[in-house]
Design a protein around this motif. Sequence first.
Motif, PDB file in Angstrom:
ATOM      1  N   LYS A   1      -5.482  -1.183  -5.886  1.00  0.00           N
ATOM      2  CA  LYS A   1      -4.852  -2.208  -5.062  1.00  0.00           C
ATOM      3  C   LYS A   1      -5.324  -2.095  -3.614  1.00  0.00           C
ATOM      4  N   LEU A   2      -5.350  -3.237  -2.991  1.00  0.00           N
ATOM      5  CA  LEU A   2      -6.006  -3.382  -1.715  1.00  0.00           C
ATOM      6  C   LEU A   2      -5.466  -2.441  -0.659  1.00  0.00           C
ATOM      7  N   ILE A   3      -4.177  -2.338  -0.586  1.00  0.00           N
ATOM      8  CA  ILE A   3      -3.611  -1.501   0.441  1.00  0.00           C
ATOM      9  C   ILE A   3      -3.190  -0.159  -0.134  1.00  0.00           C
ATOM     10  N   SER A   4      -2.684  -0.135  -1.339  1.00  0.00           N
ATOM     11  CA  SER A   4      -2.120   1.093  -1.864  1.00  0.00           C
ATOM     12  C   SER A   4      -3.173   2.062  -2.374  1.00  0.00           C
ATOM     13  N   PHE A   5      -4.474   1.723  -2.269  1.00  0.00           N
ATOM     14  CA  PHE A   5      -5.433   2.679  -2.753  1.00  0.00           C
ATOM     15  C   PHE A   5      -6.011   3.514  -1.621  1.00  0.00           C
ATOM     16  N   LYS A   6      -5.229   3.659  -0.539  1.00  0.00           N
ATOM     17  CA  LYS A   6      -5.623   4.615   0.499  1.00  0.00           C
ATOM     18  C   LYS A   6      -5.693   6.015  -0.100  1.00  0.00           C
ATOM     19  N   GLN A   7      -6.639   6.802   0.377  1.00  0.00           N
ATOM     20  CA  GLN A   7      -6.724   8.207   0.032  1.00  0.00           C
ATOM     21  C   GLN A   7      -5.953   8.997   1.091  1.00  0.00           C
ATOM     22  N   SER A   8      -6.069  10.325   1.049  1.00  0.00           N
ATOM     23  CA  SER A   8      -5.342  11.148   2.007  1.00  0.00           C
ATOM     24  C   SER A   8      -6.150  11.257   3.291  1.00  0.00           C
ATOM     25  N   PHE A   9      -6.362  10.139   3.940  1.00  0.00           N
ATOM     26  CA  PHE A   9      -7.053  10.130   5.229  1.00  0.00           C
ATOM     27  C   PHE A   9      -6.580   8.941   6.026  1.00  0.00           C
ATOM     28  N   ILE A  10      -6.788   9.038   7.314  1.00  0.00           N
ATOM     29  CA  ILE A  10      -6.607   7.878   8.182  1.00  0.00           C
ATOM     30  C   ILE A  10      -8.008   7.536   8.664  1.00  0.00           C
ATOM     31  N   ALA A  11      -8.480   6.365   8.340  1.00  0.00           N
ATOM     32  CA  ALA A  11      -9.888   6.059   8.534  1.00  0.00           C
ATOM     33  C   ALA A  11     -10.229   5.819   9.988  1.00  0.00           C
ATOM     34  N   PHE A  12     -11.489   6.120  10.294  1.00  0.00           N
ATOM     35  CA  PHE A  12     -12.054   5.878  11.614  1.00  0.00           C
ATOM     36  C   PHE A  12     -12.166   4.394  11.868  1.00  0.00           C
ATOM     37  N   GLY A  13     -12.531   4.077  13.067  1.00  0.00           N
ATOM     38  CA  GLY A  13     -12.739   2.676  13.428  1.00  0.00           C
ATOM     39  C   GLY A  13     -12.499   2.544  14.907  1.00  0.00           C
TER      40      GLY A  13
ATOM     41  N   LEU B   1     -21.377  -8.204  -6.679  1.00  0.00           N
ATOM     42  CA  LEU B   1     -19.930  -8.074  -6.881  1.00  0.00           C
ATOM     43  C   LEU B   1     -19.580  -8.436  -8.317  1.00  0.00           C
ATOM     44  N   PRO B   2     -18.552  -7.794  -8.875  1.00  0.00           N
ATOM     45  CA  PRO B   2     -18.153  -8.096 -10.260  1.00  0.00           C
ATOM     46  C   PRO B   2     -17.407  -9.418 -10.356  1.00  0.00           C
ATOM     47  N   ILE B   3     -17.443 -10.009 -11.525  1.00  0.00           N
ATOM     48  CA  ILE B   3     -16.685 -11.251 -11.747  1.00  0.00           C
ATOM     49  C   ILE B   3     -15.216 -10.947 -11.986  1.00  0.00           C
ATOM     50  N   THR B   4     -14.947  -9.919 -12.750  1.00  0.00           N
ATOM     51  CA  THR B   4     -13.563  -9.538 -13.054  1.00  0.00           C
ATOM     52  C   THR B   4     -13.337  -8.080 -12.689  1.00  0.00           C
ATOM     53  N   LEU B   5     -12.079  -7.699 -12.620  1.00  0.00           N
ATOM     54  CA  LEU B   5     -11.703  -6.343 -12.233  1.00  0.00           C
ATOM     55  C   LEU B   5     -10.760  -5.735 -13.256  1.00  0.00           C
ATOM     56  N   PRO B   6     -10.892  -4.437 -13.519  1.00  0.00           N
ATOM     57  CA  PRO B   6      -9.876  -3.765 -14.339  1.00  0.00           C
ATOM     58  C   PRO B   6      -8.582  -3.638 -13.540  1.00  0.00           C
ATOM     59  N   ALA B   7      -7.511  -3.347 -14.226  1.00  0.00           N
ATOM     60  CA  ALA B   7      -6.188  -3.321 -13.585  1.00  0.00           C
ATOM     61  C   ALA B   7      -6.125  -2.353 -12.418  1.00  0.00           C
ATOM     62  N   ASN B   8      -6.849  -1.234 -12.493  1.00  0.00           N
ATOM     63  CA  ASN B   8      -6.757  -0.235 -11.427  1.00  0.00           C
ATOM     64  C   ASN B   8      -7.619  -0.574 -10.213  1.00  0.00           C
TER      65      ASN B   8
END
Length: 511
Positions: free
Chosen positions: A2-14, A202-209
């Motif tokens: 998921k777009l937001i909930s797939f953060k890892q254990s980091f706070i990204a640079f930018g 880019l893929p046409i479809t996505l798996p649930a995860n």
Amino acid sequence: MKLISFKQSFIAFGVLLALASCDTDEKLEVKGDGVVLEQDFYRNETEAYSGLVAAYDKLGKYAGAMENAPLLFLNSASDDFYAGGGGAGDQPGLQVASNYSITPTNIPPNIWADYYKGVARCNIMVVKLPGIPMDETKKARFMAEVKALRAYYYLDLVRMFKNVPLILTPLTKEEIPLVMQAAPADVYAQIEKDLIEAIPNLPITLPANELGRLTKGAATALLGKAYLYDNKKPEAAAQFALVNGTPGGTSSYGYKLMDNFAQLWDKLHEFNSESILEISYSDKSNADWGNFERGDDEGNVAAQLMGIRDYSRKEAGVTAGLPDYINGWGFMVVTKDLQTAMQGDPRYASTIFDAGTYRGTGNDDPNGLLKYTDSYNETGYHFIKYAPVNEDIKAANPFLNFGINTYVIRLADTYLMEAEALGGTGARAQALLDAVRARVGLASVPVSLNAIYAERRLELAGEGHRWFDLIRTGQAAAKLAFKGFTANKNEAFPIPYSEFNNTKMVQNQNY
């Protein structure tokens, strides 16, 4: 994923456009390894994936913030909503958008900054990815995603601010004083280039995860949208036709209008057949006031702001048919103009709640069925597409952690954009307009640009498109006069004053 909930254990640079220094939001924190500086990162596929997640992360600010949330800001600036809230000083960045008293010193600065943080994260990935040892097919997909994301960030920037810097590589400190704006045409050309390069990988479809990541259809829709705003209407129509397929049917990308409009706003139907680009929010981020602006926020904060102030139903047995809304903060009060336009439309009940009608003459009315506190510029009508209800409360601090998704692009939107790109004439434009109306049981009306614009307002109310539509179609000065809109000025927002330090940028016209 998921777009937001797939953060890892980091706070990204930018970096925000100033790009001069890093703060606590601008480091990579990798669990177990301490702090890893950007120049020492990107050593393998795992770290490349973390960088990809970082590039996606700023999408979440669309509804994952308060006055800095583009969804709230753009709705406030439209003719469909007043900012609302507790008073003229409540979330002042929304109030100045709503009444067009906006200036370089009072515009919420993080609207600009968050988009440029997203751009910066994409730029670093574009530079770093070629040298990372990893599967080449996966690398090509990662590169496609960050180019499409960069295009998305720049598309919003150029539409909101018009005159923006076009930065495509990480800047050194020596380059910062040389930063200046690009011609809008050059920004659009880069957006189109990035998307054209991204689409094949880019893929046409996505798996649930992986739901929430960019697909071929999402990037194609973004390309069509860029062409439309760049006034390349034949090119826009061609891209939208790929996304839309036969009006009312299932496209080659698998998109199809939902049969039931109300289900678009139902958590059981997230990532449905109509969803092209959707931002996923989580109720598990545990954001609180102490960590809210440090990157721990993954919830839909706008949902809390849009809830009705001090809302309560008087007696459950009597008012069981009324929505069980949470006690919100009263923003996004629906204007009487939108309410009148939607009166009698089948989409009304999924868009507007007539709270004033059920309250009667006030909270002390014995015949009233509910109570609430008036918002600033209260009309009695409240926006409910993304309204949280009590069953949505799962987190310990729900106010910042609602898991309510928002759409960036959905199929009805691309149908109507294609019909517009076709000039509002012809059999296909008629079929596209008819399909949107037929889905909610409305009869056909003769297609025209005005019919398409009217349909967009009713179909997409509150989804962040109306202000852009008014600017693009030249209607803003007339439709927004009651709010204080000034022609030849307010077609673009002012660039935040804080962004002018150490650069060659110039302010937008008449600010």
